[in-house]
Write a protein that holds these residues in place. Sequence first.
Motif, PDB file in Angstrom:
ATOM      1  N   VAL A  56       0.845  -1.193   0.000  1.00 25.58           N
ATOM      2  CA  VAL A  56       0.000   0.000   0.000  1.00 25.58           C
ATOM      3  C   VAL A  56       0.884   1.248   0.000  1.00 25.58           C
ATOM      4  N   ALA A  57       1.904   1.258   0.862  1.00 27.19           N
ATOM      5  CA  ALA A  57       2.823   2.401   0.917  1.00 27.19           C
ATOM      6  C   ALA A  57       3.589   2.549  -0.399  1.00 27.19           C
ATOM      7  N   LEU A  58       4.068   1.447  -0.940  1.00 25.85           N
ATOM      8  CA  LEU A  58       4.837   1.512  -2.199  1.00 25.85           C
ATOM      9  C   LEU A  58       3.969   2.036  -3.343  1.00 25.85           C
ATOM     10  N   ALA A  59       2.712   1.600  -3.391  1.00 24.20           N
ATOM     11  CA  ALA A  59       1.830   2.044  -4.472  1.00 24.20           C
ATOM     12  C   ALA A  59       1.639   3.556  -4.438  1.00 24.20           C
ATOM     13  N   GLY A  60       1.565   4.127  -3.235  1.00 24.33           N
ATOM     14  CA  GLY A  60       1.410   5.571  -3.138  1.00 24.33           C
ATOM     15  C   GLY A  60       2.669   6.327  -3.486  1.00 24.33           C
ATOM     16  N   LEU A  61       3.815   5.740  -3.192  1.00 28.12           N
ATOM     17  CA  LEU A  61       5.087   6.428  -3.433  1.00 28.12           C
ATOM     18  C   LEU A  61       5.540   6.375  -4.892  1.00 28.12           C
ATOM     19  N   VAL A  62       5.309   5.257  -5.566  1.00 25.82           N
ATOM     20  CA  VAL A  62       5.892   5.031  -6.891  1.00 25.82           C
ATOM     21  C   VAL A  62       5.634   6.156  -7.895  1.00 25.82           C
ATOM     22  N   PRO A  63       4.419   6.714  -7.975  1.00 23.23           N
ATOM     23  CA  PRO A  63       4.212   7.777  -8.978  1.00 23.23           C
ATOM     24  C   PRO A  63       5.103   8.999  -8.781  1.00 23.23           C
ATOM     25  N   HIS A  64       5.674   9.172  -7.592  1.00 21.18           N
ATOM     26  CA  HIS A  64       6.465  10.370  -7.300  1.00 21.18           C
ATOM     27  C   HIS A  64       7.974  10.110  -7.297  1.00 21.18           C
ATOM     28  N   LEU A  65       8.372   8.852  -7.500  1.00 21.24           N
ATOM     29  CA  LEU A  65       9.788   8.503  -7.387  1.00 21.24           C
ATOM     30  C   LEU A  65      10.532   8.740  -8.696  1.00 21.24           C
ATOM     31  N   PRO A  66      11.811   9.122  -8.612  1.00 22.11           N
ATOM     32  CA  PRO A  66      12.643   9.179  -9.818  1.00 22.11           C
ATOM     33  C   PRO A  66      12.938   7.755 -10.293  1.00 22.11           C
ATOM     34  N   PRO A  67      13.416   7.594 -11.524  1.00 25.20           N
ATOM     35  CA  PRO A  67      13.565   6.244 -12.097  1.00 25.20           C
ATOM     36  C   PRO A  67      14.350   5.260 -11.235  1.00 25.20           C
ATOM     37  N   ASP A  68      15.479   5.688 -10.624  1.00 27.90           N
ATOM     38  CA  ASP A  68      16.276   4.726  -9.859  1.00 27.90           C
ATOM     39  C   ASP A  68      15.528   4.231  -8.626  1.00 27.90           C
ATOM     40  N   LEU A  69      14.851   5.136  -7.933  1.00 26.65           N
ATOM     41  CA  LEU A  69      14.080   4.716  -6.764  1.00 26.65           C
ATOM     42  C   LEU A  69      12.827   3.940  -7.169  1.00 26.65           C
ATOM     43  N   ARG A  70      12.246   4.303  -8.304  1.00 30.64           N
ATOM     44  CA  ARG A  70      11.067   3.572  -8.760  1.00 30.64           C
ATOM     45  C   ARG A  70      11.414   2.112  -9.031  1.00 30.64           C
ATOM     46  N   SER A  71      12.588   1.889  -9.599  1.00 27.33           N
ATOM     47  CA  SER A  71      13.036   0.520  -9.860  1.00 27.33           C
ATOM     48  C   SER A  71      13.165  -0.264  -8.555  1.00 27.33           C
ATOM     49  N   GLN A  72      13.697   0.397  -7.506  1.00 24.84           N
ATOM     50  CA  GLN A  72      13.818  -0.275  -6.199  1.00 24.84           C
ATOM     51  C   GLN A  72      12.433  -0.605  -5.630  1.00 24.84           C
ATOM     52  N   ALA A  73      11.499   0.335  -5.769  1.00 22.29           N
ATOM     53  CA  ALA A  73      10.161   0.116  -5.241  1.00 22.29           C
ATOM     54  C   ALA A  73       9.468  -1.038  -5.966  1.00 22.29           C
ATOM     55  N   LEU A  74       9.638  -1.097  -7.288  1.00 24.31           N
ATOM     56  CA  LEU A  74       9.035  -2.195  -8.047  1.00 24.31           C
ATOM     57  C   LEU A  74       9.639  -3.533  -7.658  1.00 24.31           C
ATOM     58  N   ASP A  75      10.951  -3.555  -7.449  1.00 27.56           N
ATOM     59  CA  ASP A  75      11.603  -4.799  -7.009  1.00 27.56           C
ATOM     60  C   ASP A  75      11.013  -5.257  -5.679  1.00 27.56           C
ATOM     61  N   ALA A  76      10.787  -4.301  -4.762  1.00 28.53           N
ATOM     62  CA  ALA A  76      10.217  -4.653  -3.466  1.00 28.53           C
ATOM     63  C   ALA A  76       8.792  -5.176  -3.627  1.00 28.53           C
ATOM     64  N   ALA A  77       8.034  -4.587  -4.547  1.00 30.90           N
ATOM     65  CA  ALA A  77       6.660  -5.032  -4.777  1.00 30.90           C
ATOM     66  C   ALA A  77       6.628  -6.426  -5.382  1.00 30.90           C
ATOM     67  N   VAL A  78       7.493  -6.670  -6.369  1.00 24.42           N
ATOM     68  CA  VAL A  78       7.544  -7.989  -7.011  1.00 24.42           C
ATOM     69  C   VAL A  78       7.984  -9.049  -6.003  1.00 24.42           C
ATOM     70  N   ALA A  79       8.863  -8.658  -5.069  1.00 18.22           N
ATOM     71  CA  ALA A  79       9.299  -9.604  -4.032  1.00 18.22           C
ATOM     72  C   ALA A  79       8.122 -10.021  -3.156  1.00 18.22           C
ATOM     73  N   VAL A  80       7.229  -9.070  -2.851  1.00 18.95           N
ATOM     74  CA  VAL A  80       6.031  -9.401  -2.085  1.00 18.95           C
ATOM     75  C   VAL A  80       5.162 -10.377  -2.877  1.00 18.95           C
ATOM     76  N   LEU A  81       5.003 -10.096  -4.164  1.00 18.97           N
ATOM     77  CA  LEU A  81       4.189 -10.955  -5.018  1.00 18.97           C
ATOM     78  C   LEU A  81       4.765 -12.377  -5.062  1.00 18.97           C
ATOM     79  N   SER A  82       6.081 -12.483  -5.150  1.00 15.62           N
ATOM     80  CA  SER A  82       6.717 -13.799  -5.254  1.00 15.62           C
ATOM     81  C   SER A  82       6.556 -14.618  -3.985  1.00 15.62           C
ATOM     82  N   SER A  83       6.495 -13.913  -2.839  1.00 16.25           N
ATOM     83  CA  SER A  83       6.409 -14.643  -1.578  1.00 16.25           C
ATOM     84  C   SER A  83       4.971 -14.876  -1.135  1.00 16.25           C
ATOM     85  N   ALA A  84       4.013 -14.265  -1.852  1.00 14.23           N
ATOM     86  CA  ALA A  84       2.608 -14.378  -1.414  1.00 14.23           C
ATOM     87  C   ALA A  84       2.050 -15.761  -1.748  1.00 14.23           C
TER      88      ALA A  84
END
Length: 520
Positions: free
Chosen positions: A492-520
């Motif tokens: 939920v926090a990552l989804a709110g942050l991603v639209p405002h992040l620069p490309p390098d941080l956005r990539s980190q946020a997406l990696d964290a989100a995909v990691a959640v998906l993989s472990s779910a």
Amino acid sequence: MERSAAIQGASFEVARRRTEITGGLSAGLVELLVTAGVWSPAEALSHVPRLATDLDRCGVLEYLVPLLPADLLPSALAAAASVDEEWQRAELLEGLAPHVPVETLAIAAAFGDEELRTGTMVKLAPHLPPEQLDEVLAAVLAAPATGWELRRLAPYLPADRLRTVLDAALSISAPFWRGAALADLAPLLPPDLRAGALDAAYAITDPDPRSRALLGLVPHLAAHERATAVEAALTAAAAIPFEHARFERLTALMPYLPAHLHGRTLAALDDFAPAGSRAAAVVAFAPYLEPDLRTAVLRQALADTMTTAPGSARVARLLLLLPHLPDDACAAARRQALADATTLADDDLTASVEWPGLGRVKLLTHVIPHLPPDEQAVVVVRTFAAALAITDPGARGEAMTKLLPHLPERDRDTALHLAVTGTRAIRRDLWRARELLALAEYRPAEVLAEAVEVPGESWRAHLLAELPIPPDLLPGALAAAVAITSPYWRTVALAGLVPHLPPDLRSQALDAAVAVLSSA
């Protein structure tokens, strides 16, 4: 990148209801992966069963339906029909109706709860094709007759159905609901049907619904009918036994009353309590009165108010009258309001019984805008001192927030710091989050520091998703989001942050989100 209001709303409701999350994906994660191109809308639809709550499922379906190809809409609608609670299904259908109106009507028509079924079908009416409206009308006519659904459906029906609607309204047995239906239908009726509605309004004997029905009809009547209807409506309104209802009806009638009826209208206020609605009624009536009568009535209202017991309510009535009073009376009202706000005992001030001092500061912040500039400055200094003296940090912070718009620049830093740090004493995370969001534009760094210390992960995630975070603070905000232990609230926090992040941080946020998906 604009976020989906449906998904934001779902996350907020899950937090507000303190829903226990035992597993499953968040609606925010789905939105993040779709907007990032990791999932197509079709792929996202296949994951709807994996969402943690029905609130998430409803938010995601409302988000996805406009994005889906036509061949997948039946699958989305099947998912909507499978939402457990009918009331949640009803809210979802309202969001889907602009895109799939006929199909949502079919789901609503199958609801077991009759009131929810007809109410939802009516709410879908603005989006339905004409041929479906007869089905909705039939459902409304078959339901218990309060006229509520009938009044809301009528504006969307073709003109040749209005006679049926009026007949249904006239058959309502309860005068209260019959009067309300006649009032709401009045703007839609052609002259031949309006005549029958007017006769029905005159036939009501209860003064409240009679005045309501006549008031609804008055703007649409010919001049020769209007004069009689206005006087009848006034007579009925003056006879309403409940002060608040009488006030509302008399106020609504004022624009239509000729000057010779103003005296009768004012006489209907005679038994209003000075501590009740009288001041509000006089202020509402004043613009329609002749100048001499207006001045006399306002002066009398001020005199009546001055005789009531001191308290927060008297200050509120004085402030209500102030903008309408002549200059000399205005000065007297201003002096009394300031004196009351300054000298009242804590027991007479709302919010001061539990938090001494807070009620006085809040009351003074209402008085300050009405004072002359030189007096404002003096009162602001005194009020700031009173706010500083409040011992409870949460109450002191709230006082500073209320006082902030009036403070000179030299005191703003102190006030803001106390307001932000005072949120720590707010016991409920929801209230704490709301206060921090209100302060974010003034002190983004301090607010972010407080947000990451909110104990509940749901509201910490909500704050990280919603706060306006300056670019230099985004790395810290992302780190705080990734540190949330609940996979659901982390996304939920990552989804709110991603639209405002620069490309390098956005990539980190997406990696964290995909990691959640993989472990779910």
